[in-house]
Design an enzyme around this catalytic site. Structure first.
Site, short mmCIF file in Angstrom:
data_model
loop_
_atom_site.label_atom_id
_atom_site.label_comp_id
_atom_site.label_asym_id
_atom_site.label_seq_id
_atom_site.Cartn_x
_atom_site.Cartn_y
_atom_site.Cartn_z
N THR B 315 0.84 -1.20 0.00
CA THR B 315 0.00 0.00 0.00
C THR B 315 0.87 1.25 0.00
OG1 THR B 315 -1.66 -1.18 1.28
CG2 THR B 315 -1.88 1.20 1.19
N ILE B 317 4.05 1.69 -1.11
CA ILE B 317 4.72 2.05 -2.37
C ILE B 317 3.74 2.17 -3.54
CG2 ILE B 317 7.03 1.19 -1.77
CD1 ILE B 317 6.37 -1.28 -3.44
N TRP B 318 2.51 1.70 -3.35
CA TRP B 318 1.51 1.97 -4.39
C TRP B 318 1.32 3.48 -4.55
CZ3 TRP B 318 -3.16 4.54 -4.71
CH2 TRP B 318 -3.92 4.28 -5.86
N HIS B 319 1.44 4.21 -3.43
CA HIS B 319 1.20 5.65 -3.46
C HIS B 319 2.32 6.43 -4.10
CE1 HIS B 319 -2.00 4.61 -0.65
NE2 HIS B 319 -2.55 5.73 -1.02
N GLY B 320 3.46 5.81 -4.26
CA GLY B 320 4.54 6.55 -4.89
C GLY B 320 5.84 5.79 -4.76
#
Lengths: 373, 470
Positions: B315, B317-320
């Protein structure tokens, strides 16, 4: 049934808003220039595959649509009033001060110690070479502190000016700050513009005369005459609010005797005031014909004295007051000059020497003061 | 194209919907697909091909899965679909991050690719993966119609910023849907509220965060730091949830029902609750396609904690692509694990207000990690917030609080169910005047917000050129 009817009306209302403005936007032609923003508005971008693939075409097209959007000025006013309703006291980098004063914002920490010192050393070199006098004028936020919004931060120029006085030495530094502080309650800055008023400049003139041991009683405060009462300056453009206009004053005595003014070595006129500007938005241009790289003023006072002024636009309303003191006044705006300054000045220096005056407001000085020897 | 722009509101939106409503039956999907491709290509004239590639790839994988469902080879096809999706995502989103990390660790200097991130790639790859996985599991039927499948992937409302719509949530409506007068009216109102959240709340309070984030933490008072991070918390909430509202509203106008994405997260009394209210579609995606397949909570405590850790790493590293996002994910994993172990029990004994304050603290610290990218700035900022960085309050902090005070007040109220409940109360009361007031308000308020939002959009480009600056 009732629900359906209500829903139907909601659809009608909301689509009407979108459709009416869409239609109006199509009908309305493009403007090339915005009076309010004082700039050319974006044009329809030229189509090419390259520009599409770069993403430039769609970006430019959006800018074009937004800048040409129907009723643009009105929408901007709506947003400004919304900000006011939210009790904001600054818009677009301008503080909404007491008594209708718009005050340009300069945040603390904008200039580092190193930047300040660099500029002062450069100035010092000029001062020492030419035995020059320096007038650094604080901006309104430092003087009109009582009219600033509560707790509003500002770049404190008092510290910087102290440093300047120390660096240059008191014989070269004229303390304009204290002179203006003493008269902070008077109309020494425009309400709608970032310049000092003629009255503010006059207090500067008194400080100049006193510091140099010249007569300071050539003009009385009461001799000031208005030339216009509807000046809306740059700060008004930034906030785009309906505010009370300023008056611009001048000292008619400064035009009592004939002068010859040469702008940029070619354009010769017989006055350092240009009334044509009073009909435009840029009314401050009345003084010294707005901005020029180099101005020569030949006066009718044949005392053999010469003054060389290095300046920003704050000097435009100040320089005319010095006419009775000099036979020749040279005025240079370094932003438009690319040559070697000292060599250029030597070319204009008469045998008996000349006075040199540096006049800037603190911010313009820190931003723009630069030259090649 | 973004929703809060003149080109969307006054060109794309009216044109698309007029054509969409006029074209009969199956033609609607073609209009929607072509419109959506244009919408995407407006911002990504090149990467639109990448999205088409993803679409066709998963369409083919789906068809293949349909033929050999249940056989062993099906697993391979699913793996191929997931791998292609993840490879595309990794290449465009994480390549430079991995290269940078590799360079730091090894001291080498492999050149970066410096590819711009394709808009919405994290959203649409997750959507298409949900399709092949569901088909593999037998939870969704194979989509044989490429047009319908294209509509699912490219549909402009949720294409760029979610909600992440699972294929089976819209499966039936891809083929057959209807929007009646009430759907359209509700969708329009929802869109106006979302637009207002984005333009009037998020953008305005975002200005405050821009100011604070550019300051040097060393010269900031604790008050300023708190005011700043609260501003960011509201900015990101109203920005993101406003966008979701607009997407859900537009979907409703087209006859779709997208899942809710936000449910007043800032009133949560625990971090566990916060994540049931914040970006719900992402949380449920990870839950369904990662956490539960890993065993969820069925394989013992230890395994569950490990699963939580894995999900939150992802979650994060999904954001960036950055260490701070990873840290941000782990920070929440830490809070969630504590709550699972014992803290949740304690919280349930305490008054709700304590839980809300605690949750807000965890979330705000999280936003510092999220918004400030360098470790130095993050630590500096947290120190100031903790009161260990010098002054507790100064004129600047008071000034900023004063300038944005009214906006903060509105933001706080808008982040609670208050307005919604008041409206609902009026609607359900059976007295005439209350109903009349509701009927009036439900039209006039969205209309007024729409007009103010247009003013905000036009004003954002207001830039007086002061040629006589001197």
């Amino acid at each position: 049934m009732e629900e359906k009817r209500s829903a139907f009306f909601t659809i009608m209302l909301l689509s009407a808003i979108i459709l009416i403005f869409t239609a109006a936007d199509f009908i309305q032609g493009d403007r090339t220039f915005s009076e309010t923003e004082n700039k050319l508005l974006a044009d329809r971008p030229e189509w090419s595959w390259d520009s599409l693939i770069e993403g430039k075409y769609t970006r430019d097209y959006e800018t074009y649509l937004t800048e040409q959007f129907v009723g643009r000025d009105k929408w901007i006013t709506v947003k400004t009033y919304l900000d006011l309703a939210l009790q904001k006291q600054e818009i677009n980098g301008v503080y909404l001060g007491a008594d209708g004063y718009l005050i340009e914002q300069h945040l603390p920490g904008t200039y580092t110690d190193v930047e300040e010192t660099k500029k002062l050393l450069l100035l010092d070199k000029l001062v020492k070479r030419w035995d020059a006098t320096v007038m650094l004028v604080p901006t309104a936020d430092n003087i009109l502190t009582d009219r600033m919004p509560l707790w509003a931060p500002y770049y404190d120029q008092a510290d910087f000016l102290e440093k300047a006085a120390l660096q240059l030495g008191s014989e070269h530094y004229i303390d304009v700050y204290s002179a203006l502080r003493r008269h902070a309650a008077e109309e020494i800055y425009y309400r709608t513009d970032h310049h000092w008023t003629t009255l503010g400049a006059w207090y500067g003139y008194l400080a100049w005369a006193e510091s140099l041991g010249r007569r300071g009683d050539l003009y009385g405060k009461n001799a000031m005459q208005p030339v216009t009462a509807d000046f809306l300056g740059t700060l008004q453009s930034k906030v785009n609010l309906d505010v009370q206009a300023d008056s611009i004053f001048w000292f008619p005595e400064t035009a009592e005797y004939p002068v010859t003014v040469t702008y940029d070595l070619k354009d010769i006129r017989s006055s350092c005031y240009e009334e044509s500007y009073l009909k435009t938005k840029n009314k401050y241009g009345f003084f010294l014909d707005d901005n020029h790289a180099f101005i020569e003023i030949d006066t009718d006072y044949h005392n053999g004295k010469t003054l060389f002024v290095i300046k920003d636009s704050y000097a435009n309303c100040f320089v005319p007051m010095l006419i009775p003191y000099y036979e020749k006044i040279y005025v240079m705006d370094l932003r438009y000059f690319n040559g070697r300054l000292f060599r250029f000045m030597e070319g204009y220096e008469p045998e008996e020497g000349m006075d040199v005056l540096v006049l800037y407001n603190c911010i313009h000085f820190l931003e723009d003061f630069a030259y090649l020897e | 194209m973004v929703f809060s722009s003149v080109v969307f509101l006054f060109r794309f939106l009216p044109l698309l919907f007029i054509v969409y409503y006029l074209v009969p039956g199956r033609g609607k999907n073609l209009v929607l697909l072509l419109g959506s491709l244009f919408f995407y290509a407006w911002g990504e004239p090149v990467y639109v091909l990448l999205m088409l590639f993803s679409t066709v790839s998963d369409y083919i994988h789906g068809r293949l899965l349909g033929r050999i469902r249940g056989k062993r080879a099906a697993k391979g096809i699913l793996a191929s679909s997931v791998l292609i999706n993840l490879a595309v995502l990794c290449f465009f989103k994480y390549a430079d991050f991995l290269i940078q990390t590799f360079n730091t660790v090894t001291g080498m200097s492999v050149p970066l690719l410096a590819l711009p991130l394709p808009i919405g790639i994290s959203f649409y790859t997750f959507q298409t993966m949900s399709y092949t996985i569901d088909v593999y599991r037998g939870e969704a039927k194979v989509q044989k119609n490429l047009l319908d499948f294209g509509v699912y992937v490219a549909m402009f409302p949720q294409l760029i910023a979610g909600p992440i719509v699972k294929y089976r949530d819209v499966e039936a409506r891809l083929h057959n849907r209807k929007a009646d007068v009430e759907n359209i009216s509700d969708g329009m109102k929802r869109f106006c509220f979302g637009l207002a959240k984005k333009v009037l709340l998020a953008n305005n309070i975002g200005e405050l965060w821009v100011l604070v984030s550019e300051m040097n933490p060393g010269e900031m008072s604790a008050l300023t730091a708190w005011v700043g991070i609260f501003a960011y918390a509201f900015q990101i909430y109203f920005d993101f949830s406003g966008y979701s509202d607009m997407a859900i509203g537009l979907g409703e106008m087209l006859g779709f029902r997208f899942p809710e994405n936000f449910r007043y997260p800032y009133i949560s009394a625990s971090v566990t609750e916060f994540w049931r209210r914040w970006h719900i579609s992402l949380g449920s995606w990870f839950r369904e396609y990662v956490y539960i397949p890993l065993g969820g909570n069925r394989k013992g405590r230890l395994r569950q904690l490990l699963n939580i850790l894995i999900v939150w790493t992802l979650t994060g590293i999904w954001h960036g692509a950055g260490w701070n996002f990873l840290l941000w994910g782990l920070w929440f994993a830490f809070a969630l694990v504590l709550e699972k172990l014992f803290f949740g029990k304690i919280l349930s004994w305490l008054p709700k207000a304590v839980g809300i304050v605690y949750t807000m603290l965890v979330v705000l610290v999280g936003w510092v990690l999220f918004a400030l990218e360098s470790p130095g700035r993050i630590l500096g900022y947290l120190r100031v917030m903790a009161g260990m960085g010098g002054r507790l309050a100064d004129a600047e902090g008071f000034y900023l609080g004063r300038q944005y005070g009214v906006l903060f007040l509105i933001a706080v109220l808008a982040a609670t169910p208050l307005f919604g409940r008041a409206a609902e109360g009026l609607r359900k009361s059976r007295t005439g005047p209350a109903i009349a007031l509701y009927r009036f308000g439900e039209k006039v308020i969205p209309a007024a917000l729409l007009l103010l939002a247009i003013a905000g959009i036009v004003d954002a480009s207001y830039n007086p050129f002061l040629y006589f600056r001197f």
